[in-house]
Scaffold this motif. Structure first.
Motif, mmCIF file in Angstrom:
data_model
loop_
_atom_site.group_PDB
_atom_site.id
_atom_site.type_symbol
_atom_site.label_atom_id
_atom_site.label_comp_id
_atom_site.label_asym_id
_atom_site.label_seq_id
_atom_site.Cartn_x
_atom_site.Cartn_y
_atom_site.Cartn_z
ATOM 1 N N GLN A 177 0.827 -1.204 0.000
ATOM 2 C CA GLN A 177 0.000 0.000 0.000
ATOM 3 C C GLN A 177 0.863 1.257 0.000
ATOM 4 N N VAL A 178 1.956 1.235 0.760
ATOM 5 C CA VAL A 178 2.864 2.385 0.779
ATOM 6 C C VAL A 178 3.498 2.567 -0.597
ATOM 7 N N ASP A 182 2.275 1.661 -3.494
ATOM 8 C CA ASP A 182 1.248 2.171 -4.410
ATOM 9 C C ASP A 182 1.016 3.665 -4.195
ATOM 10 N N SER A 183 0.997 4.075 -2.931
ATOM 11 C CA SER A 183 0.789 5.494 -2.623
ATOM 12 C C SER A 183 1.924 6.349 -3.168
ATOM 13 N N ILE A 184 3.154 5.867 -3.022
ATOM 14 C CA ILE A 184 4.307 6.608 -3.533
ATOM 15 C C ILE A 184 4.242 6.699 -5.055
ATOM 16 N N GLU A 235 1.543 6.583 -6.986
ATOM 17 C CA GLU A 235 0.466 7.500 -7.360
ATOM 18 C C GLU A 235 0.892 8.949 -7.155
ATOM 19 N N PHE A 236 1.605 9.227 -6.059
ATOM 20 C CA PHE A 236 2.086 10.583 -5.804
ATOM 21 C C PHE A 236 3.070 11.019 -6.889
#
Length: 83
Positions: free
Chosen positions: A33-34, A36-38, A40-41
């Motif tokens: 999840q981390v 994926d978040s990075i 997307e950012f």
């Protein structure tokens, strides 16, 4: 007695949830999840950068279409070199 059974069921569910969160699968899920978040950012950041660059080029009037210049005719001092 019903209250005791309900508390027992809730406790078992809570322990199972915490156990799965703290185990290897939970850790893998959290790291994914981390990641994926990075990702997307970074994608949103790059998109914003391209938009801002286009805005600045348009404001400065330096946005030259690629079809107007060719590699065969180099630009010299703001004018095309004579062939």
């Amino acid at each position: 007695m019903a209250a005791g059974v309900a508390i027992g069921v809730l406790a078992v569910r809570k322990v199972s949830r915490v156990k799965s969160t703290l185990g290897p699968e939970g850790l893998n899920r959290a790291v994914g999840q981390v990641g994926d978040s990075i990702s997307e950012f970074a994608d949103a950041f790059r998109s914003g950068m391209r938009e801002r660059e286009a805005d600045l080029k348009a404001a400065l009037g330096v946005d030259v279409p690629a079809s107007s210049q060719t590699a065969a005719q180099p630009v010299v001092a703001g004018r095309r070199a004579a062939s």
